[in-house]
Design an enzyme around this catalytic site. Structure first.
Site, mmCIF file in Angstrom:
data_model
loop_
_atom_site.group_PDB
_atom_site.id
_atom_site.type_symbol
_atom_site.label_atom_id
_atom_site.label_comp_id
_atom_site.label_asym_id
_atom_site.label_seq_id
_atom_site.Cartn_x
_atom_site.Cartn_y
_atom_site.Cartn_z
ATOM 1 N N LYS A 483 0.839 -1.201 0.000
ATOM 2 C CA LYS A 483 0.000 0.000 0.000
ATOM 3 C C LYS A 483 0.877 1.255 0.000
ATOM 4 O O LYS A 483 2.063 1.188 0.332
ATOM 5 C CB LYS A 483 -0.897 -0.021 1.231
ATOM 6 C CG LYS A 483 -0.119 -0.049 2.538
ATOM 7 C CD LYS A 483 -1.010 -0.394 3.726
ATOM 8 C CE LYS A 483 -0.214 -0.375 5.007
ATOM 9 N NZ LYS A 483 -0.932 -0.954 6.129
ATOM 10 N N TYR A 708 15.066 32.078 4.972
ATOM 11 C CA TYR A 708 13.875 32.864 5.303
ATOM 12 C C TYR A 708 13.857 33.249 6.769
ATOM 13 O O TYR A 708 14.245 32.441 7.631
ATOM 14 C CB TYR A 708 12.610 32.051 4.997
ATOM 15 C CG TYR A 708 12.310 31.916 3.530
ATOM 16 C CD1 TYR A 708 12.119 33.045 2.727
ATOM 17 C CD2 TYR A 708 12.213 30.664 2.937
ATOM 18 C CE1 TYR A 708 11.836 32.917 1.378
ATOM 19 C CE2 TYR A 708 11.924 30.520 1.595
ATOM 20 C CZ TYR A 708 11.737 31.656 0.821
ATOM 21 O OH TYR A 708 11.463 31.521 -0.508
HETATM 22 C C1 LIG Z 1 -0.289 -1.719 6.980
HETATM 23 C C2 LIG Z 1 -0.925 -2.948 7.427
HETATM 24 C C3 LIG Z 1 -0.146 -4.083 7.740
HETATM 25 C C4 LIG Z 1 1.341 -4.067 7.806
HETATM 26 O O1 LIG Z 1 1.795 -3.466 8.982
HETATM 27 P P1 LIG Z 1 3.376 -3.357 9.301
HETATM 28 O O2 LIG Z 1 3.447 -2.824 10.681
HETATM 29 O O3 LIG Z 1 3.917 -2.403 8.300
HETATM 30 O O4 LIG Z 1 3.884 -4.712 9.158
HETATM 31 C C5 LIG Z 1 -0.803 -5.253 8.024
HETATM 32 N N1 LIG Z 1 -2.161 -5.334 7.991
HETATM 33 C C6 LIG Z 1 -2.936 -4.255 7.728
HETATM 34 C C7 LIG Z 1 -4.415 -4.420 7.723
HETATM 35 C C8 LIG Z 1 -2.349 -3.028 7.448
HETATM 36 O O5 LIG Z 1 -3.103 -1.970 7.190
#
Ligand SMILES: *Cc1c(COP(=O)(O)O)cnc(C)c1O
Length: 814
Positions: A483, A708
């Site tokens: 993702k 700045y």
């Molecule tokens: C992002 C996510 C993961 C992975 O989590 P990590 O801590 O990056 O391993 C697993 N399951 C779901 C539903 C997630 O949203």
């Protein structure tokens, strides 16, 4: 030769090629397959597929149902890796040529490649391909020795005690080279001394060891050993040794040295200025002196050394192309490796190779181009653009393999016709011998990038994947979380790698991310965590599997599926167990259980998400979550007539709570190199390196200010560098005014003044040798993204995903 029991003899013919990875099969009838068993994979699983593809010779460590493979030979051994090593060491014993064995902490591959360059004009040299220096890489390298070779150069790398004996027995170097002792792989050894002793075992039977006297551990160890063999050839900068070097001048592009040997004194111009390259070049020089090469030949050959680009880089190209640039060498084995990388790329249907003449030692051109034709065909190459007089002459040999070839006599000739070749929407491998100057071709093909880039190390990612695969109980599947643009590191490039290396499932957050992966040719099942009704059409037409997390979403998606007349569609059910984000809660379950039996859904999996799996203080809560999850799964299993996958674990949980891995785990941040459980026990490698460059350097006086609001106050004479990254690139503005630091020539340089939209000023006072145009590391292996995230008061997840899409990603494999 390998102490095997011949348990079935069904094949005829002989063996020429060794295979350990079923995807790399090239010549089925003459291949001997070793079914290696590692923590993550069992080679025996691939025997059936290989048999179908025509392989007839197998080395196995488990009894098979041989009757299904009547025409095959099976050799049964206790350990297939040992058998592979034994075969290579028997092969080695057929040769009495000088064999150079290189080890040390850094520079092995560079020294090996350079020695090859330096020695190749006079003799036929065989060397390890790329950095094939492991327990598997070394036997495969040594197997490449053939009768025409006059000298061999192999490298040996270890990460743990007890590994070198096996490598020594295979390489049996007559000439040893020790590059240096550094901190790489310290975790595998009790002390630096132990590591040094272990590495030195490579030289057990060598006649000579060439090394740099370091006035440190190496010299101490040698002094302790006294005058026992092997003999030594030491070089140094300090007036002691068989070759003594004095650096006389460092110029912009090269370093001048005086070299003093037993019989000679000469000047050497090394075409580098950094310490590591100078040291590597001098190690090569010492080897040439030892081998008796005349000084004038050494001078002219070392003067022509060029930096090794020892990695395959995938870059965005013109007209929606992807370009793999591999123009540092051209020989059969490196071509095969580059073609493997090419075939992993699924984002374009069409694959083109641009290839120069290959000066291959020991094969007739007819045979060489025959082999190349077979290789190209095997890897699904669609067209070949051949450059050079020899390859042009043998064009028909390659065309016999059914692939169109356009040939050009020279690189200039090719460039003149560049526009007519209409490159469009394809993956292009550029591979040529150095003298063809293929840089000019890749420069035309690659998109110009702004000089801030994020480099993604695909080997590191693969290593991290393997680390977690080793933690899985037998049969547990792995879903990779890709993702948010794979946590900021890319999309199809990462998915391609994961698909190739046997991940079972991918997960994205939103439908459009899944669509992009499908467009790029990813065929793994893809779970979409947050499917929006507006995107149901795209979801279904791309065969993406939505998560159903509420009764409302259930009804809407069911209505859509019925309306489309689809009989059965795969979905995943998310259960609320304590995260309180998405999922069916306890009061929804009775209704869910009523709906499911008549649904148009096939439930692929039921899952939940842990809220605090990394935190020991919350282990009680995690246990409650797992308990609820099991209860809900049992209820669903009670009414569904088919099995489904159950999963609840993210990265930290895989390590900390192995008892709840169930049927699958969901690996996220660990894949990208972060040890979410802070275990310190996994050997993870940082995957992403964010780099920028210096646009300008300024010397400022007290009373002046920077940036700045004049927030950077100058109270002492200060040198600043303006670098090409700002908050629009995702470098958080909160890192201004000294909170953030960047790495310049191995020194930490603090940010001075406020961060601008596209630029940042850093304080480089006192850091020697920094020039405009130099590279600056924002985070990466030497400056962990964890540290930078901490300075910014955030977590690495936010840091990584926050790097803007305008920062180009470059993917590479060592
Ligand atoms: C992002 C996510 C993961 C992975 O989590 P990590 O801590 O990056 O391993 C697993 N399951 C779901 C539903 C997630 O949203």
């Amino acid at each position: 030769m390998i102490n095997a029991r011949w348990v079935q003899q069904g094949a005829t013919g002989s063996v020429a090629h060794l295979l350990i990875d079923s995807r790399k099969l090239l010549f089925p009838p003459t291949t001997l397959f070793f079914a290696l068993v590692t923590a993550s994979r069992d080679g025996h699983q691939f025997i059936g597929k290989l048999y179908q593809q025509g392989v007839r010779h197998f080395v196995v460590s488990e009894k098979q149902d041989f009757t299904s493979f009547p025409e095959a030979d099976f050799l049964l051994v206790a350990d297939t890796l040992k058998a592979l090593q034994l075969l290579a060491s028997r092969h080695r014993s057929n040769f009495s040529i000088p064999v150079i064995g290189i080890t040390g902490s850094n520079g092995k591959t560079t020294v090996k490649e350079w020695l090859h360059q330096l020695l190749e004009p006079d003799r036929q040299v065989i060397r390890s391909p790329r950095s094939y220096n492991s327990q598997i890489g070394v036997p495969l390298s040594v197997w490449l020795m053939e009768p025409q070779h006059e000298l061999a150069v192999f490298e040996a790398g270890i990460s743990r005690c007890g590994e070198m004996d096996a490598l020594e027995a295979i390489i049996r170097p007559t000439i040893g080279i020790f590059t240096n002792l550094g901190s790489a792989h310290n975790e595998g050894f009790a002390s630096m001394e132990e590591k040094l002793q272990e590495k030195w075992k490579l030289f057990a039977h060598a006649d000579i060891v060439i090394y740099k006297r370091d006035a440190g551990l190496v010299d101490e160890m040698i002094a302790r050993r006294g005058a026992i063999s092997p003999a030594l050839f030491g070089w140094s900068f300090d007036g002691d040794g068989d070759m003594v070097v004095q650096v006389s001048a460092k110029q912009e592009t090269h370093t001048l040295c005086q070299v003093l040997t037993a019989g000679d004194r000469f000047e050497l111009k090394i075409p580098f200025t950094d310490e590591a390259s100078i040291e590597n070049a001098l190690t090569c020089c010492a080897t040439l002196v030892y081998l008796g090469m005349p000084a004038d030949t050494i001078q002219s050959r070392i003067g022509q050394l060029h930096r090794m680009a020892m990695r395959l880089e995938l870059k965005e190209g013109i007209n929606q192309c992807s370009v793999i640039n591999d123009s540092y060498s051209a020989d059969l084995s490196s071509l095969a490796i580059a073609l493997d990388f090419l075939s992993q790329q699924q984002q374009h249907i069409h694959k083109t190779v641009i290839l120069s003449d290959i000066p291959e030692a020991g094969l007739s051109p007819a045979e060489l181009y025959e082999r190349i034709g077979a290789l190209l065909k095997h890897h699904g190459v669609g067209r070949l653009l051949a450059i050079g007089p020899v390859i042009s002459e043998y064009q028909q040999v390659i065309e016999k393999y059914g692939l169109p070839v356009v040939s050009f006599l020279s690189t200039e000739n090719f460039l003149q016709h560049f526009d007519e070749l209409s490159f469009q929407d394809e993956t292009i491998l550029v591979k040529g011998a150095r003298r063809f100057g293929f840089e000019a071709i890749s420069a035309q093909l690659e998109m110009q990038v702004h000089q801030t880039v994020m480099e993604i190390n695909l080997n590191a990612m693969l290593n991290n994947l393997r680390q977690y695969q080793q933690l899985l109980q037998g049969g547990t599947r792995l879903m990779a979380m890709v993702k948010a643009f794979s946590y900021g590191s890319g999309s199809f490039e990462i998915a391609n790698l994961l698909q190739f290396h046997g991940v079972d499932y991918l997960a994205v957050a939103y439908t459009d991310e899944g669509v992009a992966l499908r467009k790029a040719g990813i065929h793994l099942p893809i779970l979409v965590m947050n499917a929006d009704p507006a995107g149901f059409d795209a979801l279904v037409s791309n065969n993406l599997e939505p998560v159903i997390y509420s009764l409302r979403l259930y009804r809407r998606f069911e209505a859509f599926i019925r309306q489309e007349g689809i009989p059965l569609y795969p979905v995943h059910l998310e259960m609320e167990t304590g995260m309180n984000r998405l999922g069916f809660s306890r009061q929804d379950i009775p209704e869910l259980l009523q709906l499911l039996p008549g649904a148009v859904f096939k439930v692929q999996s039921v899952f939940s998400h842990l809220a605090a799996s990394e935190d020991p203080a919350q282990d009680g809560f995690t246990r409650e979550q797992a308990g609820r999850f099991q209860e809900y799964c049992d209820q669903i299993a009670g009414i569904l007539p088919y099995p489904f996958l159950r999963h609840i674990e993210n990265t930290a949980a895989i390590f900390r709570h192995p008892q709840w891995q169930f049927d699958m785990v969901r690996l996220g941040i660990g894949l990208y190199g972060m040890d979410a459980a802070a275990s310190g026990k996994l050997r993870l490698e940082e995957v992403s390196t964010l780099k920028t460059t210096i646009a300008q350097i300024k010397s400022l006086e007290p009373g002046e200010s920077v940036g700045y609001g004049r927030r950077g106050k100058i109270t002492e004479p200060t040198v600043t560098a303006t670098v090409r990254i700002g908050y629009a690139d995702g470098y958080p503005r909160i890192l201004g005014n000294g909170r953030g630091k960047m790495l310049v020539a191995n020194h930490l340089a603090p940010v001075i003044g406020s961060i601008c939209m596209d630029m940042t000023m850093i304080d480089i006072t006192g850091i020697p040798g920094v020039k405009e145009g130099d590279e600056v590391v924002v985070f990466g292996r030497e400056l962990s993204v964890n540290a930078v995230a901490e300075w910014a008061g955030t977590i690495p997840y936010e840091m990584l995903t926050g790097i803007s899409q305008r920062v180009k990603r470059i993917y590479y494999q060592d």
